[in-house]
Design a protein around this motif. Structure first.
Motif, PDB file in Angstrom:
ATOM      1  N   TRP A  51       1.027  -1.210   0.088  1.00  0.00           N
ATOM      2  CA  TRP A  51      -0.012   0.000   0.182  1.00  0.00           C
ATOM      3  C   TRP A  51       0.858   1.301   0.072  1.00  0.00           C
ATOM      4  CZ3 TRP A  51      -1.063   4.060   3.102  1.00  0.00           C
ATOM      5  CH2 TRP A  51      -2.233   5.052   3.143  1.00  0.00           C
ATOM      6  N   LEU A  52       1.919   1.343   0.874  1.00  0.00           N
ATOM      7  CA  LEU A  52       2.968   2.602   0.933  1.00  0.00           C
ATOM      8  C   LEU A  52       3.578   2.523  -0.477  1.00  0.00           C
ATOM      9  CD1 LEU A  52       4.501   1.830   4.400  1.00  0.00           C
ATOM     10  CD2 LEU A  52       2.732   3.423   3.863  1.00  0.00           C
ATOM     11  N   GLU A  53       3.986   1.467  -1.267  1.00  0.00           N
ATOM     12  CA  GLU A  53       4.636   1.652  -2.550  1.00  0.00           C
ATOM     13  C   GLU A  53       3.764   2.315  -3.407  1.00  0.00           C
ATOM     14  OE1 GLU A  53       6.163  -2.361  -3.008  1.00  0.00           O
ATOM     15  OE2 GLU A  53       7.843  -1.860  -1.952  1.00  0.00           O
ATOM     16  N   ARG A  54       2.265   2.096  -3.458  1.00  0.00           N
ATOM     17  CA  ARG A  54       1.308   2.538  -4.459  1.00  0.00           C
ATOM     18  C   ARG A  54       1.216   4.139  -4.206  1.00  0.00           C
ATOM     19  NH1 ARG A  54      -3.460  -0.795  -2.862  1.00  0.00           N
ATOM     20  NH2 ARG A  54      -4.327   0.608  -4.142  1.00  0.00           N
ATOM     21  N   LEU A  55       1.754   4.713  -3.048  1.00  0.00           N
ATOM     22  CA  LEU A  55       1.453   5.967  -2.850  1.00  0.00           C
ATOM     23  C   LEU A  55       2.507   6.773  -3.764  1.00  0.00           C
ATOM     24  CD1 LEU A  55       1.400   6.790   1.096  1.00  0.00           C
ATOM     25  CD2 LEU A  55      -0.664   6.388  -0.655  1.00  0.00           C
ATOM     26  N   ILE A  56       3.709   6.334  -4.186  1.00  0.00           N
ATOM     27  CA  ILE A  56       4.817   6.600  -4.877  1.00  0.00           C
ATOM     28  C   ILE A  56       4.193   6.253  -6.360  1.00  0.00           C
ATOM     29  CG2 ILE A  56       7.326   6.745  -5.385  1.00  0.00           C
ATOM     30  CD1 ILE A  56       7.875   5.820  -2.599  1.00  0.00           C
ATOM     31  N   THR A  57       3.788   7.188  -7.007  1.00  0.00           N
ATOM     32  CA  THR A  57       3.083   6.854  -8.179  1.00  0.00           C
ATOM     33  C   THR A  57       4.078   7.324  -9.232  1.00  0.00           C
ATOM     34  OG1 THR A  57       2.103   9.094  -7.932  1.00  0.00           O
ATOM     35  CG2 THR A  57       0.705   7.151  -7.695  1.00  0.00           C
ATOM     36  N   ARG A  58       5.316   7.714  -9.099  1.00  0.00           N
ATOM     37  CA  ARG A  58       6.220   8.295 -10.136  1.00  0.00           C
ATOM     38  C   ARG A  58       7.565   8.142  -9.503  1.00  0.00           C
ATOM     39  NH1 ARG A  58       6.756  12.805 -13.801  1.00  0.00           N
ATOM     40  NH2 ARG A  58       5.320  13.782 -12.508  1.00  0.00           N
ATOM     41  N   ARG A  59       8.685   7.686 -10.132  1.00  0.00           N
ATOM     42  CA  ARG A  59       9.964   7.607  -9.563  1.00  0.00           C
ATOM     43  C   ARG A  59      10.701   8.304 -10.764  1.00  0.00           C
ATOM     44  NH1 ARG A  59      11.111   4.474  -4.880  1.00  0.00           N
ATOM     45  NH2 ARG A  59       9.471   3.178  -4.238  1.00  0.00           N
ATOM     46  N   PRO A  91      14.259   9.861 -12.305  1.00  0.00           N
ATOM     47  CA  PRO A  91      15.925   9.803 -12.011  1.00  0.00           C
ATOM     48  C   PRO A  91      16.309  11.237 -11.903  1.00  0.00           C
ATOM     49  CG  PRO A  91      15.602   8.889 -14.406  1.00  0.00           C
ATOM     50  CD  PRO A  91      14.215   9.183 -13.777  1.00  0.00           C
ATOM     51  N   LEU A  92      17.209  11.495 -11.259  1.00  0.00           N
ATOM     52  CA  LEU A  92      17.666  12.975 -11.087  1.00  0.00           C
ATOM     53  C   LEU A  92      17.987  13.818 -12.275  1.00  0.00           C
ATOM     54  CD1 LEU A  92      18.408  14.603  -8.702  1.00  0.00           C
ATOM     55  CD2 LEU A  92      20.710  13.916  -8.887  1.00  0.00           C
ATOM     56  N   ALA A  93      18.274  13.131 -13.374  1.00  0.00           N
ATOM     57  CA  ALA A  93      18.508  13.935 -14.626  1.00  0.00           C
ATOM     58  C   ALA A  93      17.517  14.276 -15.277  1.00  0.00           C
ATOM     59  CB  ALA A  93      19.668  12.883 -15.301  1.00  0.00           C
ATOM     60  N   GLU A  94      16.187  13.824 -15.059  1.00  0.00           N
ATOM     61  CA  GLU A  94      14.984  14.199 -15.595  1.00  0.00           C
ATOM     62  C   GLU A  94      14.211  14.831 -14.434  1.00  0.00           C
ATOM     63  OE1 GLU A  94      13.347  10.859 -17.177  1.00  0.00           O
ATOM     64  OE2 GLU A  94      15.210   9.879 -18.170  1.00  0.00           O
ATOM     65  N   TYR A  95      14.996  15.566 -13.563  1.00  0.00           N
ATOM     66  CA  TYR A  95      14.289  16.307 -12.323  1.00  0.00           C
ATOM     67  C   TYR A  95      13.086  17.118 -12.848  1.00  0.00           C
ATOM     68  CZ  TYR A  95      16.611  20.351 -13.527  1.00  0.00           C
ATOM     69  OH  TYR A  95      17.211  21.603 -14.198  1.00  0.00           O
ATOM     70  N   ALA A  96      13.208  17.912 -14.023  1.00  0.00           N
ATOM     71  CA  ALA A  96      12.374  18.902 -14.367  1.00  0.00           C
ATOM     72  C   ALA A  96      11.066  18.243 -14.544  1.00  0.00           C
ATOM     73  CB  ALA A  96      12.639  19.497 -15.433  1.00  0.00           C
ATOM     74  N   SER A  97      10.951  16.867 -14.895  1.00  0.00           N
ATOM     75  CA  SER A  97       9.659  16.395 -15.269  1.00  0.00           C
ATOM     76  C   SER A  97       8.855  16.101 -13.902  1.00  0.00           C
ATOM     77  CB  SER A  97       9.559  15.182 -16.131  1.00  0.00           C
ATOM     78  OG  SER A  97       9.967  14.044 -15.216  1.00  0.00           O
ATOM     79  N   GLY A  98       9.710  15.980 -12.798  1.00  0.00           N
ATOM     80  CA  GLY A  98       9.220  15.577 -11.411  1.00  0.00           C
ATOM     81  C   GLY A  98       8.065  16.871 -11.096  1.00  0.00           C
ATOM     82  N   PHE A  99       8.554  17.993 -11.460  1.00  0.00           N
ATOM     83  CA  PHE A  99       7.651  18.998 -10.965  1.00  0.00           C
ATOM     84  C   PHE A  99       6.413  19.191 -11.778  1.00  0.00           C
ATOM     85  CE2 PHE A  99      11.850  19.744  -9.369  1.00  0.00           C
ATOM     86  CZ  PHE A  99      11.487  20.188  -8.096  1.00  0.00           C
ATOM     87  N   GLN A 100       6.232  18.558 -12.791  1.00  0.00           N
ATOM     88  CA  GLN A 100       5.147  18.680 -13.721  1.00  0.00           C
ATOM     89  C   GLN A 100       4.022  17.511 -13.208  1.00  0.00           C
ATOM     90  OE1 GLN A 100       7.050  18.083 -17.352  1.00  0.00           O
ATOM     91  NE2 GLN A 100       7.947  19.992 -17.296  1.00  0.00           N
ATOM     92  N   ARG A 101       3.012  17.985 -12.355  1.00  0.00           N
ATOM     93  CA  ARG A 101       2.086  17.064 -11.789  1.00  0.00           C
ATOM     94  C   ARG A 101       1.116  16.492 -12.944  1.00  0.00           C
ATOM     95  NH1 ARG A 101       1.735  16.324  -7.021  1.00  0.00           N
ATOM     96  NH2 ARG A 101      -0.045  15.527  -6.641  1.00  0.00           N
ATOM     97  N   GLY A 102       1.251  15.224 -12.800  1.00  0.00           N
ATOM     98  CA  GLY A 102       0.384  14.282 -13.581  1.00  0.00           C
ATOM     99  C   GLY A 102      -1.074  14.135 -12.875  1.00  0.00           C
ATOM    100  N   PRO A 103      -2.303  14.006 -13.563  1.00  0.00           N
ATOM    101  CA  PRO A 103      -3.640  14.148 -13.019  1.00  0.00           C
ATOM    102  C   PRO A 103      -3.621  12.880 -11.979  1.00  0.00           C
ATOM    103  CG  PRO A 103      -3.615  13.332 -15.293  1.00  0.00           C
ATOM    104  CD  PRO A 103      -2.307  13.725 -14.952  1.00  0.00           C
ATOM    105  N   HIS A 104      -2.852  11.932 -11.874  1.00  0.00           N
ATOM    106  CA  HIS A 104      -3.109  10.661 -10.870  1.00  0.00           C
ATOM    107  C   HIS A 104      -1.740  10.447 -10.216  1.00  0.00           C
ATOM    108  CE1 HIS A 104      -6.564  10.066 -12.796  1.00  0.00           C
ATOM    109  NE2 HIS A 104      -6.201   9.382 -13.905  1.00  0.00           N
ATOM    110  N   ASP A 105      -0.753  11.689 -10.104  1.00  0.00           N
ATOM    111  CA  ASP A 105       0.316  11.640  -9.231  1.00  0.00           C
ATOM    112  C   ASP A 105      -0.170  11.711  -7.682  1.00  0.00           C
ATOM    113  OD1 ASP A 105       2.331  11.319 -10.902  1.00  0.00           O
ATOM    114  OD2 ASP A 105       2.625  13.445 -11.223  1.00  0.00           O
ATOM    115  N   VAL A 106       0.415  10.885  -7.074  1.00  0.00           N
ATOM    116  CA  VAL A 106       0.029  10.929  -5.334  1.00  0.00           C
ATOM    117  C   VAL A 106       1.404  11.569  -4.934  1.00  0.00           C
ATOM    118  CG1 VAL A 106      -0.321   9.897  -3.351  1.00  0.00           C
ATOM    119  CG2 VAL A 106      -1.538   9.263  -5.351  1.00  0.00           C
ATOM    120  N   LYS A 107       2.507  10.492  -5.004  1.00  0.00           N
ATOM    121  CA  LYS A 107       3.885  11.221  -4.428  1.00  0.00           C
ATOM    122  C   LYS A 107       5.061  10.718  -5.733  1.00  0.00           C
ATOM    123  CE  LYS A 107       5.053  12.762  -1.233  1.00  0.00           C
ATOM    124  NZ  LYS A 107       5.590  14.231  -1.029  1.00  0.00           N
ATOM    125  N   VAL A 108       5.535  12.070  -6.044  1.00  0.00           N
ATOM    126  CA  VAL A 108       6.656  11.859  -7.099  1.00  0.00           C
ATOM    127  C   VAL A 108       8.100  11.820  -6.314  1.00  0.00           C
ATOM    128  CG1 VAL A 108       7.630  12.964  -9.009  1.00  0.00           C
ATOM    129  CG2 VAL A 108       5.183  13.003  -8.812  1.00  0.00           C
TER     130      VAL A 108
END
Ligand SMILES: [Zn+2]
Ligand SMILES: [Zn+2]
Length: 328
Positions: free
Chosen positions: A297-305, A307-324
């Motif tokens: 259940w906890l692992e499902r909270l992390i909806t996106r992982r 890589p550091l090199a692609e950090y910018a995409s981490g700040f674009q929130r997807g509609p189904h993101d919980v924790k990036v």
């Protein structure tokens, strides 16, 4: 970044991951945040997980240990709460926070910390340990609710959580762990949130709290949305305790019957309080809560992982993101 200087602490840590949240987005938007003195940049990352690379023999840590660094450090004066280790209650505002206020964050390949600025996690929590910091926020919220509850006879049965983001879902988890009937409110009707709530054994609502007619003994407000705050302030059980955790933007003006609010609070012994940050006690409570939870259940909270090199995409929130999470 250069190698972290020895002044940052005796324990050298390899960064494993940092979780991203609204605070990071606000810092990126230059609404918030403060670089370390003498630095013209601030490394982000407060929700963190690392692995010890090197530690002195008497530090209580050894190479390979999974660790999380405390976000807030006590002010240098120190004020009385910081003096007793309750830096989360700092009175003079001179505290510092990694990745937020005056200290570089944890989104670095290597960082250092003093042994008393870290907690150790069991290896079983490797995949979800980056959730510890947001868990400490709700561990403190529940601890404070229970301390306030002890003012009189108290047998809470129903809990309401507003907002099904990471903080709300973790608040619901801790409510379920306490044996309470938990109701979670969020606007969305699709994506992973409804099922995450159902899988906890809690009830998901996309209607408003007033429309649902649920009256809770404990409310944990996790949205900071002004209209939702009004809902929780005006719809709770007698002797209820309402905890506000969401930081709102300032300036929204809503009509509110202050006399009615006051009258109901007085006649129902209501408590409303705010909470921020967490101290060592709450990190330890957070570790216990994560260890007792279903890891899948906890692992499902992390909806996106990301890589550091692609950090910018981490700040674009997807509609189904919980924790990036940024993986370092
Ligand atoms: Zn955060
Ligand atoms: Zn202080």
């Amino acid at each position: 970044m250069p190698e972290p200087s020895a002044e940052e602490g005796a324990v050298l840590v390899d960064g494993v991951a940092v979780g991203l949240c609204g605070t990071d987005v606000e810092i990126v938007a230059a609404q918030y945040g403060q670089a370390p003195p003498g630095s013209d940049l601030l490394v982000l990352g407060h929700e963190n997980l690392g692995r010890v690379a090197q530690a002195p023999p008497d530090s209580g840590f050894a190479a390979g240990d999974l660790v999380v660094g405390f976000v807030r450090r006590p002010d240098p004066v120190p004020c009385p709460p910081c003096g007793v280790g309750e830096w989360d209650m700092c009175r003079n505002g001179q505290y510092t926070e990694h990745g937020i206020k005056g200290l570089h964050g944890f989104a670095r390949e290597r960082w250092r910390a003093a042994p008393d600025a870290l907690v150790k996690l069991e290896p079983e929590l490797a995949s979800v340990g980056v959730l510890l910091e947001p868990t400490t926020i709700v561990a403190k919220a529940w601890e404070q609710v229970e301390r306030i509850g002890r003012r009189a006879f108290w047998q809470p049965r129903v809990a309401v959580v507003t907002g099904a983001g990471p903080v709300g879902l973790l608040a619901a988890l801790l409510g379920v762990q306490r044996g309470m009937e938990v109701h979670v409110y969020d606007r969305v009707t699709d994506g992973p949130k409804p099922q995450l709530v159902a899988d906890l054994g809690a009830t998901y609502h996309h209607e408003s709290l007033p429309d649902s007619k649920v009256l809770a003994d404990v409310i944990i407000e996790c949205t900071g949305v002004p209209s939702v705050v009004v809902d929780v302030l005006t719809h709770s059980a007698t002797d209820s305790i309402t905890c506000l955790t969401g930081v709102s933007t300032v300036g929204a003006v809503l009509p509110l019957d202050i006399g009615g609010l006051n009258r109901n609070a007085v006649l129902a012994n209501d408590v409303v309080f705010g909470t921020v940050n967490a101290n060592r006690r709450h990190y330890e409570a957070g570790i216990a809560a994560l260890a007792a939870a279903d890891k899948g259940w906890l692992e499902r909270l992390i909806t996106r992982r990301v890589p550091l090199a692609e950090y910018a995409s981490g700040f674009q929130r997807g509609p189904h993101d919980v924790k990036v999470v940024l993986e370092i």
